[in-house]
Motif scaffolding. Structure first.
Motif, mmCIF file in Angstrom:
data_model
loop_
_atom_site.group_PDB
_atom_site.id
_atom_site.type_symbol
_atom_site.label_atom_id
_atom_site.label_comp_id
_atom_site.label_asym_id
_atom_site.label_seq_id
_atom_site.Cartn_x
_atom_site.Cartn_y
_atom_site.Cartn_z
ATOM 1 N N HIS A 105 0.317 3.527 -3.996
ATOM 2 C CA HIS A 105 -0.862 3.061 -4.624
ATOM 3 C C HIS A 105 -1.895 3.118 -3.560
ATOM 4 O O HIS A 105 -1.719 2.541 -2.476
ATOM 5 C CB HIS A 105 -0.830 1.530 -4.851
ATOM 6 C CG HIS A 105 -2.051 1.037 -5.374
ATOM 7 N ND1 HIS A 105 -2.407 1.036 -6.918
ATOM 8 C CD2 HIS A 105 -3.202 0.367 -4.854
ATOM 9 C CE1 HIS A 105 -3.695 0.331 -6.860
ATOM 10 N NE2 HIS A 105 -4.144 -0.005 -5.709
ATOM 11 N N ILE A 106 -2.824 3.950 -3.564
ATOM 12 C CA ILE A 106 -3.954 4.166 -2.510
ATOM 13 C C ILE A 106 -5.024 2.938 -2.721
ATOM 14 O O ILE A 106 -5.361 2.771 -3.522
ATOM 15 C CB ILE A 106 -4.853 5.665 -3.083
ATOM 16 C CG1 ILE A 106 -3.973 6.750 -3.117
ATOM 17 C CG2 ILE A 106 -5.916 5.914 -1.829
ATOM 18 C CD1 ILE A 106 -3.209 7.032 -1.963
ATOM 19 N N VAL A 107 -5.398 2.501 -1.289
ATOM 20 C CA VAL A 107 -6.064 1.517 -1.287
ATOM 21 C C VAL A 107 -7.648 1.668 -1.012
ATOM 22 O O VAL A 107 -8.423 1.375 -1.633
ATOM 23 C CB VAL A 107 -5.633 0.635 -0.145
ATOM 24 C CG1 VAL A 107 -6.731 -0.690 0.118
ATOM 25 C CG2 VAL A 107 -4.156 0.056 -0.355
ATOM 26 N N LEU A 158 -4.431 -6.231 -4.937
ATOM 27 C CA LEU A 158 -3.551 -6.024 -6.294
ATOM 28 C C LEU A 158 -3.377 -7.440 -6.987
ATOM 29 O O LEU A 158 -3.830 -8.494 -6.352
ATOM 30 C CB LEU A 158 -2.310 -5.575 -5.772
ATOM 31 C CG LEU A 158 -1.917 -4.156 -5.399
ATOM 32 C CD1 LEU A 158 -0.520 -4.151 -5.054
ATOM 33 C CD2 LEU A 158 -2.478 -3.141 -6.080
ATOM 34 N N PRO A 159 -3.581 -7.309 -8.294
ATOM 35 C CA PRO A 159 -3.256 -8.708 -8.976
ATOM 36 C C PRO A 159 -2.181 -9.383 -8.406
ATOM 37 O O PRO A 159 -0.916 -8.908 -7.848
ATOM 38 C CB PRO A 159 -2.982 -7.900 -10.413
ATOM 39 C CG PRO A 159 -3.414 -6.517 -10.533
ATOM 40 C CD PRO A 159 -3.199 -5.905 -9.371
ATOM 41 N N ALA A 308 -2.524 3.368 2.253
ATOM 42 C CA ALA A 308 -1.825 2.982 0.949
ATOM 43 C C ALA A 308 -0.708 2.058 0.918
ATOM 44 O O ALA A 308 -0.214 1.955 1.918
ATOM 45 C CB ALA A 308 -1.232 4.344 0.483
ATOM 46 N N PHE A 309 -0.567 1.401 -0.111
ATOM 47 C CA PHE A 309 0.623 0.724 -0.197
ATOM 48 C C PHE A 309 1.822 1.524 -0.957
ATOM 49 O O PHE A 309 1.723 2.274 -1.793
ATOM 50 C CB PHE A 309 0.476 -0.400 -1.583
ATOM 51 C CG PHE A 309 -0.461 -1.564 -0.886
ATOM 52 C CD1 PHE A 309 -0.419 -2.108 0.124
ATOM 53 C CD2 PHE A 309 -1.672 -1.803 -2.004
ATOM 54 C CE1 PHE A 309 -1.685 -3.139 0.593
ATOM 55 C CE2 PHE A 309 -2.624 -2.631 -1.629
ATOM 56 C CZ PHE A 309 -2.434 -3.241 -0.435
#
Length: 318
Positions: A105-107, A158-159, A308-309
């Motif tokens: 997941h790109i931040v 992120l949520p 990224a995560f």
């Protein structure tokens, strides 16, 4: 670790390490501000070895960093839209390939196109709280988040329900760093081999981010509000975010490496955090540094750094 008897090309330089609080150092900083540019460090002479001829000895799991081939399809790095459309998917696949992760997941990303000298000159005419518009190579020893700060930055981006789920499996934060348009002839990026690090030398500093939209550092985090976490992870209120970063005190046992003459067809992939505690590298301490004889006022190094995560569905968190 590379053989102690092996002689590699090297660069003698001076690096900026953490200044202890008792000597006038700080425990809070404000990225992107004139205060940050004027911050005091301890200077130490360091020899940085060129790892290019033995690059296969270094990877994200043993050293914390890895030099890879990566030719991007991005034509205009001045366009955030093109970066997000082209570079983000490229880097997702690159990180998956290097790490073996299930999902990436790109931040955010940041482009640096100014010299260290330009940023220092900009800071001179501004007050501590003013933002410096010149985005220069970071010339101090650090990791973008501490181990605790890694969790903090995930809650900010992120949520909350997703974070709670992700924390139950192995996860990490990894960065991709790549030259833009031309080879690196000044201010290359250097890494401290994790195998040479004593984590007792780590020093925690609290980063107070500017509000979203306030320059490059205002876009590092989305600063999502959370009912449970708002006091801990957004203690400056809704306009800014707080998380921990790692700085490091100097230790003569630390071993530093860089890759000479990097081209736009190459990239570093490196760790900021890894939840695994099985002896592998958990982070990559890094800093840019001036090459011997370089002119700080000449043509700037240009680069992009993406954060990224990284998640593994089939591995336990620790």
């Amino acid at each position: 670790m590379p053989s102690a008897t092996m002689t590699l090309p090297s660069e003698p330089t001076t690096m900026f390490f953490y200044l202890e609080v008792k000597d006038g150092g700080i425990i809070q900083t404000y990225p992107g501000t004139a205060f940050e540019k004027r911050r005091k460090h301890v200077l130490h002479d360091v020899t940085i070895n060129d790892m290019r001829s033995i690059r296969e000895d270094f990877n994200v799991n043993n050293a914390g960093f890895e030099l890879v081939e990566h030719k991007t399809g991005v034509k205009d790095f001045g366009s955030n839209e093109e970066i997000e459309k082209v570079y983000y998917p490229e880097c997702k696949e690159l990180i998956k390939k290097v790490s073996g992760a299930s999902e990436v997941h790109i931040v955010s990303h940041m482009c640096r196109k100014s010299t260290f000298a330009e940023a220092q000159e900009d800071a001179k005419v501004k007050s501590d709280t003013d933002f410096v518009t010149k985005n220069n190579p970071a010339r101090f020893v650090h990791v973008d988040q501490s181990y605790r700060g890694a969790e903090q930055i995930m809650y900010l981006n992120l949520p909350e329900e997703e974070v709670e789920r992700r924390l139950k499996k192995r996860w990490a934060i990894m960065n991709v760093w790549q030259p833009i348009n031309k080879p690196v002839k000044k201010d290359p990026l250097a890494f401290c081999d994790y195998r040479s690090i004593d984590e007792n030398d780590f020093r925690t500093v609290i980063a107070n981010l500017p509000p979203p939209g306030a320059g490059e550092y205002g876009n590092v985090s989305k600063n999502l509000p959370h009912k449970k976490k708002v006091a801990e992870y957004s203690s400056n209120g809704e306009r800014s975010a707080v998380y921990e970063v790692t700085n490091m005190a100097h230790n003569p046992s630390q071993k530093w490496y860089y890759a000479s003459d990097m081209t736009p067809e190459e990239a570093w992939v490196f760790k900021i955090f890894d939840s695994k505690k099985d002896g592998r590298a958990r982070c990559a301490v890094h800093s840019s540094f001036p090459l011997k004889g370089q002119d700080d006022h000449s043509d700037p190094r240009t680069s992009i750094e993406l954060r990224a995560f990284v998640f593994w569905d089939d591995e336990e968190t620790e």
